[in-house]
Design a protein around this motif. Structure first.
Motif, short mmCIF file in Angstrom:
data_model
loop_
_atom_site.label_atom_id
_atom_site.label_comp_id
_atom_site.label_asym_id
_atom_site.label_seq_id
_atom_site.Cartn_x
_atom_site.Cartn_y
_atom_site.Cartn_z
N SER A 11 0.81 -1.22 0.00
CA SER A 11 0.00 0.00 0.00
C SER A 11 0.84 1.27 0.00
O SER A 11 0.32 2.37 -0.21
CB SER A 11 -0.93 0.01 1.22
OG SER A 11 -0.18 0.22 2.42
N ILE A 12 2.14 1.14 0.23
CA ILE A 12 3.03 2.31 0.31
C ILE A 12 3.55 2.65 -1.08
O ILE A 12 4.09 1.80 -1.78
CB ILE A 12 4.21 2.03 1.26
CG1 ILE A 12 3.69 1.76 2.68
CG2 ILE A 12 5.19 3.21 1.27
CD1 ILE A 12 4.77 1.24 3.63
N THR A 13 3.39 3.90 -1.48
CA THR A 13 3.95 4.38 -2.75
C THR A 13 5.40 4.79 -2.54
O THR A 13 5.84 5.00 -1.41
CB THR A 13 3.16 5.58 -3.28
OG1 THR A 13 3.34 6.68 -2.35
CG2 THR A 13 1.68 5.26 -3.42
N PRO A 14 6.17 4.92 -3.62
CA PRO A 14 7.54 5.40 -3.47
C PRO A 14 7.62 6.75 -2.73
O PRO A 14 8.45 6.92 -1.83
CB PRO A 14 8.04 5.51 -4.91
CG PRO A 14 7.29 4.42 -5.62
CD PRO A 14 5.92 4.45 -5.01
N GLN A 15 6.76 7.70 -3.11
CA GLN A 15 6.78 8.99 -2.41
C GLN A 15 6.29 8.81 -0.97
O GLN A 15 6.78 9.49 -0.05
CB GLN A 15 5.90 10.00 -3.13
CG GLN A 15 5.99 11.42 -2.55
CD GLN A 15 7.40 11.98 -2.53
OE1 GLN A 15 8.12 11.89 -3.54
NE2 GLN A 15 7.81 12.55 -1.41
N GLY A 16 5.37 7.90 -0.75
CA GLY A 16 4.93 7.61 0.60
C GLY A 16 6.05 7.08 1.47
O GLY A 16 6.11 7.38 2.67
N ALA A 17 6.95 6.30 0.86
CA ALA A 17 8.11 5.80 1.60
C ALA A 17 9.02 6.94 2.04
O ALA A 17 9.55 6.95 3.16
CB ALA A 17 8.89 4.80 0.74
N VAL A 18 9.19 7.93 1.16
CA VAL A 18 9.97 9.12 1.52
C VAL A 18 9.34 9.82 2.71
O VAL A 18 10.03 10.20 3.67
CB VAL A 18 10.08 10.09 0.33
CG1 VAL A 18 10.76 11.40 0.76
CG2 VAL A 18 10.84 9.46 -0.83
N PHE A 50 8.90 -7.46 5.23
CA PHE A 50 8.32 -6.63 4.18
C PHE A 50 8.73 -5.17 4.36
O PHE A 50 7.89 -4.29 4.57
CB PHE A 50 6.80 -6.79 4.17
CG PHE A 50 6.36 -8.22 3.99
CD1 PHE A 50 6.33 -8.79 2.73
CD2 PHE A 50 6.04 -9.00 5.09
CE1 PHE A 50 5.96 -10.12 2.56
CE2 PHE A 50 5.66 -10.32 4.94
CZ PHE A 50 5.63 -10.88 3.66
N PRO A 51 10.04 -4.87 4.28
CA PRO A 51 10.52 -3.50 4.45
C PRO A 51 10.01 -2.59 3.34
O PRO A 51 9.74 -3.03 2.22
CB PRO A 51 12.04 -3.63 4.39
CG PRO A 51 12.32 -5.09 4.63
CD PRO A 51 11.14 -5.81 4.04
N PHE A 52 9.89 -1.30 3.65
CA PHE A 52 9.40 -0.36 2.64
C PHE A 52 10.51 0.45 2.01
O PHE A 52 10.28 1.11 0.99
CB PHE A 52 8.35 0.58 3.25
CG PHE A 52 8.87 1.55 4.28
CD1 PHE A 52 9.37 2.79 3.90
CD2 PHE A 52 8.88 1.23 5.63
CE1 PHE A 52 9.86 3.69 4.84
CE2 PHE A 52 9.35 2.12 6.57
CZ PHE A 52 9.85 3.36 6.18
N ALA A 53 11.72 0.44 2.56
CA ALA A 53 12.80 1.26 2.03
C ALA A 53 14.13 0.54 2.15
O ALA A 53 14.33 -0.30 3.04
CB ALA A 53 12.87 2.60 2.75
N GLY A 102 10.46 -6.13 -2.47
CA GLY A 102 9.37 -5.17 -2.55
C GLY A 102 9.55 -3.79 -1.96
O GLY A 102 8.57 -3.06 -1.81
N THR A 103 10.79 -3.37 -1.66
CA THR A 103 10.93 -2.01 -1.13
C THR A 103 10.65 -0.99 -2.23
O THR A 103 10.88 -1.23 -3.41
CB THR A 103 12.32 -1.75 -0.52
OG1 THR A 103 13.32 -1.83 -1.54
CG2 THR A 103 12.63 -2.75 0.58
N LYS A 104 10.16 0.17 -1.80
CA LYS A 104 9.69 1.20 -2.74
C LYS A 104 10.66 2.36 -2.92
O LYS A 104 10.42 3.24 -3.73
CB LYS A 104 8.35 1.77 -2.24
CG LYS A 104 7.29 0.72 -1.95
CD LYS A 104 6.96 -0.11 -3.18
CE LYS A 104 5.87 -1.14 -2.88
NZ LYS A 104 4.58 -0.53 -2.58
N LEU A 105 11.75 2.33 -2.15
CA LEU A 105 12.64 3.49 -2.12
C LEU A 105 14.08 3.04 -1.92
O LEU A 105 14.35 2.15 -1.12
CB LEU A 105 12.25 4.41 -0.96
CG LEU A 105 13.14 5.62 -0.68
CD1 LEU A 105 13.00 6.66 -1.79
CD2 LEU A 105 12.81 6.24 0.68
N VAL A 106 14.98 3.68 -2.68
CA VAL A 106 16.42 3.57 -2.40
C VAL A 106 16.89 4.95 -1.98
O VAL A 106 16.77 5.91 -2.74
CB VAL A 106 17.21 3.09 -3.64
CG1 VAL A 106 18.72 3.16 -3.37
CG2 VAL A 106 16.82 1.67 -4.02
#
Length: 208
Positions: A11-18, A50-53, A102-106
């Motif tokens: 459910s987390i978007t890349p910008q949401g991860a930021v 299930f990390p997001f970043a 599945g992370t959304k951000l580097v």
């Protein structure tokens, strides 16, 4: 606060991860840490993570990503090397983190008064450190001011910090040019690749 699940991660978007990292760093600065039980999160993640970043930072003892972004068990992948640069192994780790896990951000995270950057500014030589520092030297050369060679060393902290910022930007460029997997994911909007600088004096992360 519970550990992330496959559903919450999705459910987390890349910008949401930021934004999650920005909020965490704000909590860190204000001493308002999220209410979480780390041992409960150990139990939550025993069958999967299930990390997001994914955060690439320096080994500096003052720059622990989990602490400065107020994150818990299972929230982020943390890669660390002096000078926060990339090589084949770190790129492979990032590709695993993003494409398979599945992370959304580097996030490439540099910091002020970085010892590895100081070493590169001074052209330090010491065993295997010599080869490590050589990977940061392109950032030193890319910062053109001051031109006076007597000011282009670790004693000039403003120069050191400018090189650290340039090193973050160049590392991001290297990720995009050396990893087709991550570049394609970014182009498709699946992830963001961004930079940041941590101020060791006040605990603040500035996103670049």
């Amino acid at each position: 606060m519970k550990a992330h699940t496959k559903e919450t991660q999705a459910s987390i978007t890349p910008q949401g991860a930021v934004e999650l990292l920005k909020e965490g760093n704000s909590r860190f600065q204000k001493k308002m840490h999220a209410d979480r039980d780390l041992l409960d999160q150990v139990a939550d993640t025993k069958s999967g993570q299930f990390p997001f970043a994914t955060i690439l930072s320096c080994i500096d003892s003052r720059v622990s990503s989990e602490l400065i972004f107020d994150q818990g068990i299972g929230d982020i992948f943390s890669a660390r090397v002096a000078g926060n640069f990339v090589n084949e192994d770190i790129l492979g780790s990032m590709e695993f983190a993003c494409k398979l896990a599945g992370t959304k951000l580097v996030l490439v995270l540099g910091h002020t008064a970085c010892g590895a950057v100081k070493g590169a500014c001074d052209d330090a030589k010491l065993g295997n450190l010599t080869a490590l520092i050589s990977k940061i030297k392109p950032a030193v050369a890319a910062v053109k001011e001051p031109a006076d060679t007597s000011l282009r060393n670790s004693k000039n902290i403003d120069f050191v910090n400018e090189v650290a910022v340039k090193n973050v930007h160049m590392t991001i460029e290297n990720i995009r040019s050396e990893s087709e997997v991550l570049k394609e994911m970014e182009d498709n909007g699946e992830i963001l690749i961004v930079g940041g600088m941590y101020d060791i004096g006040n605990g603040k992360v500035t996103f670049l």
